[in-house]
Scaffold this motif. Structure first.
Motif, PDB file in Angstrom:
ATOM      1  N   ARG A   1       7.450   6.681  -2.982  1.00  0.00           N
ATOM      2  CA  ARG A   1       7.789   7.697  -1.992  1.00  0.00           C
ATOM      3  C   ARG A   1       6.736   7.767  -0.897  1.00  0.00           C
ATOM      4  NH1 ARG A   1       9.134  12.645  -6.117  1.00  0.00           N
ATOM      5  NH2 ARG A   1      10.933  11.699  -7.123  1.00  0.00           N
ATOM      6  N   LYS A   2       7.068   8.485   0.156  1.00  0.00           N
ATOM      7  CA  LYS A   2       6.139   8.713   1.254  1.00  0.00           C
ATOM      8  C   LYS A   2       4.916   9.468   0.728  1.00  0.00           C
ATOM      9  CE  LYS A   2       5.948  10.986   5.739  1.00  0.00           C
ATOM     10  NZ  LYS A   2       6.695  11.768   6.723  1.00  0.00           N
ATOM     11  N   GLY A   3       3.729   8.995   1.104  1.00  0.00           N
ATOM     12  CA  GLY A   3       2.493   9.626   0.673  1.00  0.00           C
ATOM     13  C   GLY A   3       1.861   8.995  -0.549  1.00  0.00           C
ATOM     14  N   ASP A   4       2.543   8.062  -1.203  1.00  0.00           N
ATOM     15  CA  ASP A   4       1.990   7.398  -2.391  1.00  0.00           C
ATOM     16  C   ASP A   4       0.926   6.379  -1.991  1.00  0.00           C
ATOM     17  OD1 ASP A   4       3.621   8.767  -4.132  1.00  0.00           O
ATOM     18  OD2 ASP A   4       5.077   7.143  -4.366  1.00  0.00           O
ATOM     19  N   GLN A   5      -0.103   6.242  -2.826  1.00  0.00           N
ATOM     20  CA  GLN A   5      -1.097   5.186  -2.666  1.00  0.00           C
ATOM     21  C   GLN A   5      -0.537   3.938  -3.339  1.00  0.00           C
ATOM     22  OE1 GLN A   5      -4.259   4.891  -1.335  1.00  0.00           O
ATOM     23  NE2 GLN A   5      -3.968   6.875  -0.334  1.00  0.00           N
ATOM     24  N   VAL A   6      -0.491   2.816  -2.596  1.00  0.00           N
ATOM     25  CA  VAL A   6       0.074   1.584  -3.138  1.00  0.00           C
ATOM     26  C   VAL A   6      -0.882   0.425  -2.898  1.00  0.00           C
ATOM     27  CG1 VAL A   6       2.482   2.292  -2.914  1.00  0.00           C
ATOM     28  CG2 VAL A   6       1.375   1.129  -1.025  1.00  0.00           C
ATOM     29  N   VAL A   7      -0.663  -0.663  -3.629  1.00  0.00           N
ATOM     30  CA  VAL A   7      -1.410  -1.900  -3.466  1.00  0.00           C
ATOM     31  C   VAL A   7      -0.392  -3.018  -3.268  1.00  0.00           C
ATOM     32  CG1 VAL A   7      -1.556  -2.320  -5.954  1.00  0.00           C
ATOM     33  CG2 VAL A   7      -3.221  -3.362  -4.436  1.00  0.00           C
ATOM     34  N   VAL A   8      -0.729  -3.990  -2.388  1.00  0.00           N
ATOM     35  CA  VAL A   8       0.186  -5.093  -2.069  1.00  0.00           C
ATOM     36  C   VAL A   8       0.020  -6.180  -3.116  1.00  0.00           C
ATOM     37  CG1 VAL A   8       0.849  -6.795  -0.342  1.00  0.00           C
ATOM     38  CG2 VAL A   8       0.040  -4.552   0.379  1.00  0.00           C
ATOM     39  N   LEU A   9       1.152  -6.652  -3.664  1.00  0.00           N
ATOM     40  CA  LEU A   9       1.150  -7.662  -4.723  1.00  0.00           C
ATOM     41  C   LEU A   9       1.366  -9.072  -4.198  1.00  0.00           C
ATOM     42  CD1 LEU A   9       3.373  -5.838  -7.346  1.00  0.00           C
ATOM     43  CD2 LEU A   9       0.883  -5.899  -7.232  1.00  0.00           C
ATOM     44  N   ALA A  10       2.044  -9.222  -3.060  1.00  0.00           N
ATOM     45  CA  ALA A  10       2.385 -10.551  -2.562  1.00  0.00           C
ATOM     46  C   ALA A  10       2.348 -10.566  -1.045  1.00  0.00           C
ATOM     47  CB  ALA A  10       3.776 -10.950  -3.049  1.00  0.00           C
ATOM     48  N   GLY A  11       2.120 -11.745  -0.508  1.00  0.00           N
ATOM     49  CA  GLY A  11       2.101 -11.906   0.943  1.00  0.00           C
ATOM     50  C   GLY A  11       0.688 -12.076   1.467  1.00  0.00           C
TER      51      GLY A  11
ATOM     52  N   LYS B   1      -4.525  -5.573  -0.578  1.00  0.00           N
ATOM     53  CA  LYS B   1      -4.845  -4.422   0.271  1.00  0.00           C
ATOM     54  C   LYS B   1      -4.196  -3.161  -0.284  1.00  0.00           C
ATOM     55  CE  LYS B   1      -5.571  -6.445   4.821  1.00  0.00           C
ATOM     56  NZ  LYS B   1      -5.113  -6.440   6.211  1.00  0.00           N
ATOM     57  N   ARG B   2      -4.889  -2.035  -0.074  1.00  0.00           N
ATOM     58  CA  ARG B   2      -4.362  -0.744  -0.489  1.00  0.00           C
ATOM     59  C   ARG B   2      -4.085   0.094   0.740  1.00  0.00           C
ATOM     60  NH1 ARG B   2      -8.672   1.476  -4.504  1.00  0.00           N
ATOM     61  NH2 ARG B   2      -7.888   3.391  -3.625  1.00  0.00           N
ATOM     62  N   GLY B   3      -3.084   0.954   0.632  1.00  0.00           N
ATOM     63  CA  GLY B   3      -2.747   1.839   1.730  1.00  0.00           C
ATOM     64  C   GLY B   3      -1.817   2.941   1.273  1.00  0.00           C
ATOM     65  N   THR B   4      -1.477   3.803   2.220  1.00  0.00           N
ATOM     66  CA  THR B   4      -0.598   4.931   1.950  1.00  0.00           C
ATOM     67  C   THR B   4       0.762   4.668   2.582  1.00  0.00           C
ATOM     68  OG1 THR B   4      -2.507   6.386   2.017  1.00  0.00           O
ATOM     69  CG2 THR B   4      -0.358   7.429   2.165  1.00  0.00           C
ATOM     70  N   VAL B   5       1.822   4.980   1.847  1.00  0.00           N
ATOM     71  CA  VAL B   5       3.174   4.827   2.378  1.00  0.00           C
ATOM     72  C   VAL B   5       3.389   5.914   3.433  1.00  0.00           C
ATOM     73  CG1 VAL B   5       5.635   4.898   1.836  1.00  0.00           C
ATOM     74  CG2 VAL B   5       4.038   3.853   0.236  1.00  0.00           C
ATOM     75  N   SER B   6       3.680   5.488   4.669  1.00  0.00           N
ATOM     76  CA  SER B   6       3.867   6.454   5.748  1.00  0.00           C
ATOM     77  C   SER B   6       5.338   6.740   6.022  1.00  0.00           C
ATOM     78  CB  SER B   6       3.190   5.964   7.028  1.00  0.00           C
ATOM     79  OG  SER B   6       3.701   4.715   7.412  1.00  0.00           O
TER      80      SER B   6
ATOM     81  N   ASP C   1      15.170  -0.295   0.517  1.00  0.00           N
ATOM     82  CA  ASP C   1      14.318  -1.369   0.018  1.00  0.00           C
ATOM     83  C   ASP C   1      13.001  -1.556   0.757  1.00  0.00           C
ATOM     84  OD1 ASP C   1      16.187  -2.048  -1.912  1.00  0.00           O
ATOM     85  OD2 ASP C   1      17.256  -3.391  -0.572  1.00  0.00           O
ATOM     86  N   HIS C   2      12.843  -0.990   1.950  1.00  0.00           N
ATOM     87  CA  HIS C   2      11.661  -1.251   2.759  1.00  0.00           C
ATOM     88  C   HIS C   2      10.853   0.016   3.028  1.00  0.00           C
ATOM     89  CE1 HIS C   2      14.220  -4.749   3.582  1.00  0.00           C
ATOM     90  NE2 HIS C   2      13.076  -5.396   3.784  1.00  0.00           N
ATOM     91  N   VAL C   3       9.523  -0.154   3.027  1.00  0.00           N
ATOM     92  CA  VAL C   3       8.611   0.948   3.317  1.00  0.00           C
ATOM     93  C   VAL C   3       7.574   0.475   4.327  1.00  0.00           C
ATOM     94  CG1 VAL C   3       8.871   2.084   1.081  1.00  0.00           C
ATOM     95  CG2 VAL C   3       7.111   0.363   1.373  1.00  0.00           C
ATOM     96  N   VAL C   4       6.974   1.432   5.042  1.00  0.00           N
ATOM     97  CA  VAL C   4       5.881   1.142   5.960  1.00  0.00           C
ATOM     98  C   VAL C   4       4.604   1.652   5.310  1.00  0.00           C
ATOM     99  CG1 VAL C   4       4.909   1.599   8.229  1.00  0.00           C
ATOM    100  CG2 VAL C   4       7.365   1.280   7.981  1.00  0.00           C
ATOM    101  N   VAL C   5       3.621   0.747   5.155  1.00  0.00           N
ATOM    102  CA  VAL C   5       2.340   1.086   4.542  1.00  0.00           C
ATOM    103  C   VAL C   5       1.267   0.980   5.625  1.00  0.00           C
ATOM    104  CG1 VAL C   5       0.693   0.508   2.731  1.00  0.00           C
ATOM    105  CG2 VAL C   5       3.133   0.174   2.339  1.00  0.00           C
ATOM    106  N   ASP C   6       0.439   2.019   5.764  1.00  0.00           N
ATOM    107  CA  ASP C   6      -0.612   2.033   6.777  1.00  0.00           C
ATOM    108  C   ASP C   6      -1.593   0.891   6.559  1.00  0.00           C
ATOM    109  OD1 ASP C   6       0.459   4.318   7.937  1.00  0.00           O
ATOM    110  OD2 ASP C   6      -0.752   5.654   6.692  1.00  0.00           O
TER     111      ASP C   6
END
Length: 105
Positions: A5-15, A20-25, A31-36
């Motif tokens: 969800r928006k506001g969650d702290q996430v880490v990128v697994l592929a690509g 990198k870690r960031g917050t879902v904005s 299926d798609h999210v924008v991560v800062d």
């Protein structure tokens, strides 16, 4: 129920931004999210005098597929999977798969 969800702290697994870690904005669609700070591209934009924008090359954060990110578990310091647990009152809550503790939104 969306597991990320928006506001969650996430880490990128592929690509190219793997690790990198960031917050879902924002969530773009199912299926798609924008991560800062993740999946930042150079975008050429035309000037638009009606909107007051100048032209040039700008950095833009593009959406990333949710299968390429995982939620960050601060207690373990690792990426984790998300499960759904039904409470006694019938309310659904998101939980970490590894520890079983509830994800605070």
């Amino acid at each position: 129920m969306n597991k990320i969800r928006k506001g969650d702290q996430v880490v990128v697994l592929a690509g190219r931004d793997k690790g990198k870690r960031g917050t879902v904005s924002a969530r773009i669609d199912a299926d798609h999210v924008v991560v800062d700070g993740v999946n930042v591209v150079k975008k050429h934009v035309k000037p638009n005098p009606l909107k007051g924008t100048t032209g040039g090359v700008v950095d833009k954060t593009m959406p990333i597929h949710q299968s390429n990110i995982a939620i960050w578990n601060g207690a373990t310091g690792k990426a984790d999977r998300v499960g759904v647990k039904v409470q006694a009152d019938g309310k659904k809550v998101r939980v970490f798969k590894s520890t079983g503790e509830e994800i605070k939104a």
